[in-house]
Design an enzyme around this catalytic site. Structure first.
Site, short mmCIF file in Angstrom:
data_model
loop_
_atom_site.label_atom_id
_atom_site.label_comp_id
_atom_site.label_asym_id
_atom_site.label_seq_id
_atom_site.Cartn_x
_atom_site.Cartn_y
_atom_site.Cartn_z
CB CYS A 7 -48.97 44.90 -106.04
SG CYS A 7 -50.22 45.59 -107.04
CG ASP A 30 -54.01 48.94 -90.37
OD1 ASP A 30 -53.10 49.64 -89.72
OD2 ASP A 30 -54.71 49.65 -91.40
CG HIS A 46 -52.66 47.82 -109.05
ND1 HIS A 46 -51.96 48.24 -107.74
CD2 HIS A 46 -52.86 49.11 -109.61
CE1 HIS A 46 -52.05 49.58 -107.70
NE2 HIS A 46 -52.38 50.20 -108.68
N GLY A 92 -59.07 60.41 -98.72
CA GLY A 92 -58.42 59.98 -97.27
C GLY A 92 -57.58 58.88 -97.74
CG HIS A 99 -56.83 49.87 -98.99
ND1 HIS A 99 -56.46 50.69 -99.66
CD2 HIS A 99 -57.04 50.30 -97.53
CE1 HIS A 99 -55.98 51.86 -99.27
NE2 HIS A 99 -56.30 51.74 -97.88
CG HIS A 101 -59.51 50.73 -93.72
ND1 HIS A 101 -58.20 50.79 -92.96
CD2 HIS A 101 -59.20 51.70 -94.84
CE1 HIS A 101 -57.29 51.44 -93.49
NE2 HIS A 101 -58.02 51.83 -94.68
#
Length: 114
Positions: A7, A30, A46, A92, A99, A101
């Site tokens: 956030c 990342d 959020h 995990g 989010h 990846h």
């Protein structure tokens, strides 16, 4: 959420190496990449995890997933990429903010990290 690191990144309170931003999402590299190309796409709203998403979040989720191809190509993933959404502790997920990846780039890179 006031203590959520993602956030704070979305609000610009914590700097990040952004690759994309609009009114609803932010994508940034990342800090600990697991591949030559490794960035995250997060909603500015959020949402704790994919498991916490509501039906009204589906257009936002679709937008996030739709951005993966465009951004992956812009970041140099010419021959494919991996999309990972870790959900919950057993899935995990380390940061309690939804989010995506996106990993790719020339091999070799860690295949079993996710």
């Amino acid at each position: 959420m006031s203590d959520c690191i993602f956030c704070k990144i979305a609000e610009g309170e914590i700097p990040s190496n952004k690759v994309y931003e609009d009114d609803e999402v932010v994508a940034f590299k990342d800090l600990h990449p697991q591949a030559p190309v490794h960035f995250l796409i997060i909603p500015k709203k959020h949402i704790t995890s994919l498991d916490h998403a509501q039906p009204e979040d589906e257009p936002l989720l679709g937008k996030m997933l739709g951005l993966t191809r465009r951004l992956a190509r812009e970041q140099g993933c010419e021959n494919g990429f991996r999309v990972v959404i870790n959900t919950g502790r057993d899935g995990g997920q380390e940061v309690p903010h939804l989010h995506i990846h996106v990993l790719g780039g020339p091999r070799p890179w860690k295949r079993n990290e996710f």
